[in-house]
Design a protein around this motif. Structure first.
Motif, short mmCIF file in Angstrom:
data_model
loop_
_atom_site.label_atom_id
_atom_site.label_comp_id
_atom_site.label_asym_id
_atom_site.label_seq_id
_atom_site.Cartn_x
_atom_site.Cartn_y
_atom_site.Cartn_z
N GLU A 151 1.70 -39.78 7.23
CA GLU A 151 0.30 -40.09 7.54
C GLU A 151 -0.07 -41.49 7.06
O GLU A 151 0.52 -42.01 6.12
N GLY A 152 -1.04 -42.08 7.73
CA GLY A 152 -1.61 -43.34 7.27
C GLY A 152 -0.74 -44.55 7.47
O GLY A 152 -0.81 -45.52 6.69
N VAL A 153 0.11 -44.55 8.50
CA VAL A 153 0.97 -45.71 8.76
C VAL A 153 0.14 -46.80 9.46
O VAL A 153 -0.33 -46.62 10.58
N GLU A 154 -0.03 -47.92 8.78
CA GLU A 154 -0.88 -48.99 9.30
C GLU A 154 -0.16 -50.33 9.38
O GLU A 154 -0.71 -51.29 9.90
N LYS A 155 1.05 -50.39 8.86
CA LYS A 155 1.80 -51.65 8.86
C LYS A 155 3.19 -51.42 9.44
O LYS A 155 3.80 -50.38 9.20
N ASN A 156 3.69 -52.43 10.15
CA ASN A 156 5.02 -52.30 10.74
C ASN A 156 6.10 -52.18 9.67
O ASN A 156 7.11 -51.51 9.86
N GLU A 157 5.86 -52.82 8.49
CA GLU A 157 6.83 -52.73 7.40
C GLU A 157 6.98 -51.29 6.93
O GLU A 157 8.08 -50.83 6.60
N GLN A 158 5.86 -50.56 6.90
CA GLN A 158 5.91 -49.15 6.53
C GLN A 158 6.71 -48.35 7.56
O GLN A 158 7.54 -47.50 7.20
N LEU A 174 -1.58 -47.84 13.10
CA LEU A 174 -0.61 -48.75 13.69
C LEU A 174 -0.26 -48.31 15.11
O LEU A 174 -0.16 -49.14 16.02
N ARG A 175 -0.05 -47.02 15.29
CA ARG A 175 0.38 -46.50 16.58
C ARG A 175 -0.73 -45.86 17.40
O ARG A 175 -0.63 -45.77 18.61
N GLY A 176 -1.78 -45.38 16.73
CA GLY A 176 -2.85 -44.76 17.49
C GLY A 176 -4.06 -44.43 16.64
O GLY A 176 -3.95 -43.73 15.63
N LYS A 177 -5.21 -44.97 17.01
CA LYS A 177 -6.47 -44.63 16.34
C LYS A 177 -7.09 -43.41 17.03
O LYS A 177 -6.73 -43.07 18.14
N PRO A 178 -8.03 -42.74 16.33
CA PRO A 178 -8.76 -41.65 17.00
C PRO A 178 -9.41 -42.17 18.27
O PRO A 178 -9.95 -43.28 18.29
N MET A 179 -9.35 -41.38 19.34
CA MET A 179 -9.87 -41.82 20.64
C MET A 179 -10.76 -40.75 21.26
O MET A 179 -10.61 -39.57 20.98
#
Length: 203
Positions: A151-158, A174-179
């Motif tokens: 959970e909470g992946v926001e950086k490509n390094e992560q 990083l891959r998808g925000k709530p829509m």
């Protein structure tokens, strides 16, 4: 409870709609509160929704937190086993934030374990503590036959570190925000630009 019932019905209805319109093959994961699970008719309500929308239970995942176990562990386990026997998937959210997480892994009928954002946030730090803990969790859970979601992946390094740890599913901006539902429908319909993420916002 009324909101919980509405969420369940809306999720099942939406899943069926996506399957019919877009040949959706994914899983609909639905957060369940301790209060919902305690209801005497909860299992029956789930059965009725599966019949109402003619859904394969394997396409539905019930997402719980450790809070479900606080008041009556035996009752919670019994109901979760009933859901698993029906064919639904069970996911444990926010793993690592409670006090008895490891013991829960022995008794809960889980399919998926979601590693809390608090571990992922510091996964790139030089001291390597969070990375080592995360890697150990993924290795242990994989050996148990469970899927892991970071959970909470926001950086490509992560993301790159998690790939090295063989964590194949991530959740985060990083891959998808709530829509909104219409954005999801447009994305499933082939409009890739409908996806909102940190990656798409940069491009």
């Amino acid at each position: 409870l009324e909101i919980g019932d509405w969420v369940l019905n809306t999720a099942f209805c939406t899943l069926k709609n996506w399957q019919q319109k877009y040949s959706f093959k994914g899983i609909m994961s639905i957060n369940i509160s301790p209060m919902q699970l305690k209801q005497p008719n909860f299992i029956e309500n789930i059965r009725n929704l599966l019949i109402k929308y003619n859904l394969n239970p394997d396409a539905v995942e019930i997402e719980i937190t450790e809070g479900i176990m606080i008041e009556n562990m035996n009752e919670a386990i019994e109901k979760l086993n009933s859901l698993k026997n029906i064919g639904l998937r069970i996911s444990l959210d926010d793993f690592g934030t409670g006090y008895s997480s490891l013991s829960y892994l022995q008794v809960l009928p889980l399919n998926t374990l979601k590693i809390d954002k608090s571990f992922i946030t510091g996964i790139t730090e030089k001291n390597g503590i969070q990375a080592n803990i995360t890697n150990s969790i993924i290795t242990m859970v994989t050996k148990m036959g469970l899927q892991t979601i970071a959970e909470g992946v926001e950086k490509n390094e992560q993301l790159q570190i998690l790939k090295k740890f063989n964590c194949h599913i991530v959740q985060g901006f990083l891959r998808g925000k709530p829509m909104l539902e219409q954005n999801c429908a447009a994305y499933l319909g082939g409009k890739k630009s409908a996806l909102i993420s940190l990656e798409t916002e940069k491009s």
